[in-house]
Motif scaffolding. Sequence first.
Motif, PDB file in Angstrom:
ATOM      1  N   UNK A 101      42.122  31.390 -43.426  1.00 59.04           N
ATOM      2  CA  UNK A 101      40.820  31.898 -43.004  1.00 59.04           C
ATOM      3  C   UNK A 101      39.912  30.859 -42.389  1.00 59.04           C
ATOM      4  N   UNK A 102      40.120  29.592 -42.693  1.00 58.99           N
ATOM      5  CA  UNK A 102      39.204  28.556 -42.222  1.00 58.99           C
ATOM      6  C   UNK A 102      37.951  28.537 -43.075  1.00 58.99           C
ATOM      7  N   UNK A 103      37.131  27.539 -42.847  1.00 58.96           N
ATOM      8  CA  UNK A 103      35.951  27.328 -43.686  1.00 58.96           C
ATOM      9  C   UNK A 103      35.008  28.537 -43.691  1.00 58.96           C
ATOM     10  N   UNK A 104      34.814  29.158 -42.518  1.00 57.38           N
ATOM     11  CA  UNK A 104      33.856  30.250 -42.433  1.00 57.38           C
ATOM     12  C   UNK A 104      34.347  31.484 -43.195  1.00 57.38           C
ATOM     13  N   UNK A 105      35.655  31.733 -43.097  1.00 57.55           N
ATOM     14  CA  UNK A 105      36.166  32.993 -43.650  1.00 57.55           C
ATOM     15  C   UNK A 105      36.575  32.874 -45.118  1.00 57.55           C
ATOM     16  N   UNK A 106      36.701  31.646 -45.598  1.00 57.51           N
ATOM     17  CA  UNK A 106      37.184  31.497 -46.968  1.00 57.51           C
ATOM     18  C   UNK A 106      36.010  31.419 -47.930  1.00 57.51           C
ATOM     19  N   UNK A 107      35.897  32.445 -48.750  1.00 54.86           N
ATOM     20  CA  UNK A 107      34.798  32.478 -49.708  1.00 54.86           C
ATOM     21  C   UNK A 107      34.971  31.359 -50.717  1.00 54.86           C
ATOM     22  N   UNK A 108      33.852  30.842 -51.192  1.00 55.69           N
ATOM     23  CA  UNK A 108      33.938  29.702 -52.092  1.00 55.69           C
ATOM     24  C   UNK A 108      34.802  29.967 -53.330  1.00 55.69           C
ATOM     25  N   UNK A 109      34.720  31.150 -53.950  1.00 56.94           N
ATOM     26  CA  UNK A 109      35.589  31.370 -55.116  1.00 56.94           C
ATOM     27  C   UNK A 109      37.073  31.232 -54.792  1.00 56.94           C
ATOM     28  N   UNK A 110      37.484  31.619 -53.584  1.00 58.35           N
ATOM     29  CA  UNK A 110      38.895  31.475 -53.204  1.00 58.35           C
ATOM     30  C   UNK A 110      39.262  30.009 -53.027  1.00 58.35           C
ATOM     31  N   UNK A 111      38.329  29.259 -52.404  1.00 57.42           N
ATOM     32  CA  UNK A 111      38.550  27.831 -52.179  1.00 57.42           C
ATOM     33  C   UNK A 111      38.618  27.113 -53.527  1.00 57.42           C
TER      34      UNK A 111
END
Length: 283
Positions: free
Chosen positions: A36-46
């Motif tokens: 997803x990249x930084x924009x698409x990846x929600x923080x909980x997933x990261x």
Amino acid sequence: MTLLKNGDGIRWPGGKRIAAMVTFDFDAELLRYSAGGREATAFPDYSRGQYGPREGLARCLKVLDEQNIRSTFFIPGYIALRYPSEVTSIIEAGHEIGYHGYMHDERLDITRDEELENMKKSRSILEKMYGRRITGHRVPFNSFHTFSYELMQEEGFLYSSAMQDCDYAYLKNTSNPEHPVVELPTDHCLDDFTYFYFSYNFPGKQSNRDVDDVFSIWKDAFDELADEGDKIFVLKLHPQLIGRASRVRMLSHFITYMKEHGAWIATCEDVASYVKEHSSIRY
Ligand SMILES: [Zn+2]
């Protein structure tokens, strides 16, 4: 019609009924971030990805140590740079490490040259830590390319573990038939991601299955394949998922079950070397 096996006459060492590999993709935060990249990846997933290096990996290594088995960890080059002490702990515990992209690149339109660069960069990082040659290859996200096998063969890889076309290992024909790549297929039903990846942000990814259900699914697959004979069983796990406290004990119980029911549990490299020597099935 008879069921295909690993080739005429192939038998696993010690008369074992099936070759089982307990493999891990040590993706950490790249598991979703690379898609997803930084924009698409929600923080909980990261953040959930970081559970692997921070906690899940140690639990997985403890289970492997208690069970006295060797495993294979596929690691993106970037993750080896980011988590060197964790990767060192995998190597020092005696496990195999394999190639899994550099940034866990899942693009289908990546060029051959770009992929070759990823491969060379990652191998140089991993091999410096490993102290020996990397022989295993698993593409991130099943993003296989038309040139993948050729590239593996040219770069001297022994095996790939990416396909889902059968339950037996085979030799993949490349332009140099003297050096085929061994394919060790796996399947989504043997992947912890299928059962345990939960996300509010990725549609359809809201799994959080009961561990007893997953044990039962894996056991049924294992029993059937062990009965058929000469098959392989490649568990595909992620420390950030199976390494949760509620799940890792089930993994240990499942390894015990496989040991007690005739499995030869080995690294992918050991199984691939054996298959290369004994198999007659080529595609
Ligand atoms: Zn991965």
